[in-house]
Write a protein that holds these residues in place. Sequence first.
Motif, short mmCIF file in Angstrom:
data_model
loop_
_atom_site.label_atom_id
_atom_site.label_comp_id
_atom_site.label_asym_id
_atom_site.label_seq_id
_atom_site.Cartn_x
_atom_site.Cartn_y
_atom_site.Cartn_z
N GLY A 98 0.94 -1.19 0.00
CA GLY A 98 0.14 0.04 0.00
C GLY A 98 0.94 1.14 0.14
N LEU A 99 0.26 2.42 -0.04
CA LEU A 99 0.76 3.64 0.08
C LEU A 99 1.17 3.79 1.69
CD1 LEU A 99 -1.32 5.67 -2.28
CD2 LEU A 99 0.96 4.77 -2.75
N SER A 100 2.21 3.30 1.96
CA SER A 100 2.67 3.25 3.26
C SER A 100 4.28 3.58 3.39
CB SER A 100 2.29 2.14 4.11
OG SER A 100 3.07 1.05 3.75
N PRO A 101 4.96 3.76 4.75
CA PRO A 101 6.31 3.77 4.87
C PRO A 101 7.06 2.50 4.37
CG PRO A 101 5.24 5.06 6.58
CD PRO A 101 4.22 4.50 5.67
N ALA A 102 6.32 1.35 4.69
CA ALA A 102 6.69 0.05 4.51
C ALA A 102 7.52 -0.03 3.02
CB ALA A 102 5.76 -1.10 4.85
N SER A 180 4.65 9.35 -1.15
CA SER A 180 4.06 10.19 -0.38
C SER A 180 5.06 10.33 1.00
CB SER A 180 2.55 10.49 -0.33
OG SER A 180 2.16 10.64 -1.24
N TYR A 181 5.84 9.35 0.85
CA TYR A 181 6.67 9.08 2.21
C TYR A 181 8.17 9.15 1.93
CZ TYR A 181 2.70 7.48 4.66
OH TYR A 181 1.17 7.42 5.19
N GLY A 182 8.68 10.41 1.30
CA GLY A 182 10.06 10.64 1.03
C GLY A 182 10.81 11.49 1.91
N GLY A 183 10.21 11.69 3.04
CA GLY A 183 10.87 12.64 3.92
C GLY A 183 11.20 14.07 3.32
N LEU A 184 12.54 14.37 3.51
CA LEU A 184 12.98 15.50 2.79
C LEU A 184 12.74 15.62 1.18
CD1 LEU A 184 16.12 16.16 4.79
CD2 LEU A 184 14.01 17.34 5.14
N GLY A 185 12.48 14.34 0.70
CA GLY A 185 12.10 14.27 -0.68
C GLY A 185 10.83 14.90 -0.97
N ASN A 186 10.02 14.94 0.00
CA ASN A 186 8.54 15.51 -0.20
C ASN A 186 8.85 17.01 -0.57
OD1 ASN A 186 7.45 12.92 0.10
ND2 ASN A 186 6.74 13.33 2.20
N LEU A 187 9.78 17.54 0.42
CA LEU A 187 9.92 19.12 0.36
C LEU A 187 10.51 19.44 -1.21
CD1 LEU A 187 10.94 19.98 3.87
CD2 LEU A 187 8.68 20.03 2.73
#
Length: 233
Positions: A98-102, A180-187
């Motif tokens: 799924g769309l998760s940190p895993a 949508s779980y890229g940490g600083l990559g999202n910024l």
Amino acid sequence: MLVTLLVSAAEPSCYSRFVNEWFCWQYVEDRHEQITDALVQHVAITLAALALGVVLAFPLALLARRYTRLESAVLGFSAGLYTIPSLALLPLLVPFTGLSPATVVIGLGLYALTILVRALLDGLRSVPDEVREAARGLGYGRARMLTRVELPLALPVAMAGLRVAAVSTIALTTVGTLVSYGGLGNLISHGVARDFRAELMTAAVLCVVLALVLDVLLVVLQRVLTPWTAGTR
């Protein structure tokens, strides 16, 4: 004109509709909660991916060392995983995680295998044969030999590989923005899409700083775990 001047005066001095500077401390102050959340997520995903990589790489390295005929297959498998583009690997995992940190943790953990398997294997093979013979003479069994003799002596080489994997994983974590779980990559992604220079530059600089800090921590950890190597540096 008066309205424009009043609006301009109320907006930040280095990022607004009228200015778009690369370095802007006011952006950091205004968005510190958002930046902190992204940084925490980046660190958590990176550490989890490295932990998963070590857990998977350790038995693979032992297998390659025990059965030399499998070495090429193990190293080829781990290297082959790295050739899968991240743009393809993460979407392939989404149906299962799924769309998760895993999704990001598993993907980056698999990428880390390329470096970690080789480093662990080289570390185990760096143990001198005479040391193993001496341990056998003292009655060490296979498990005790591994945990009490081979792993401690293999640590310097293995830690060198872990440092490379850590820096690489910090950079790769940014691709987690695909789910949508890229940490600083999202910024970074948001900054590129909106041509928001301060956001893009701040996130990129934090990635570099984070890589340097983690590398220093691993060096300190290595020196703590292998104090006998201090005199050889």
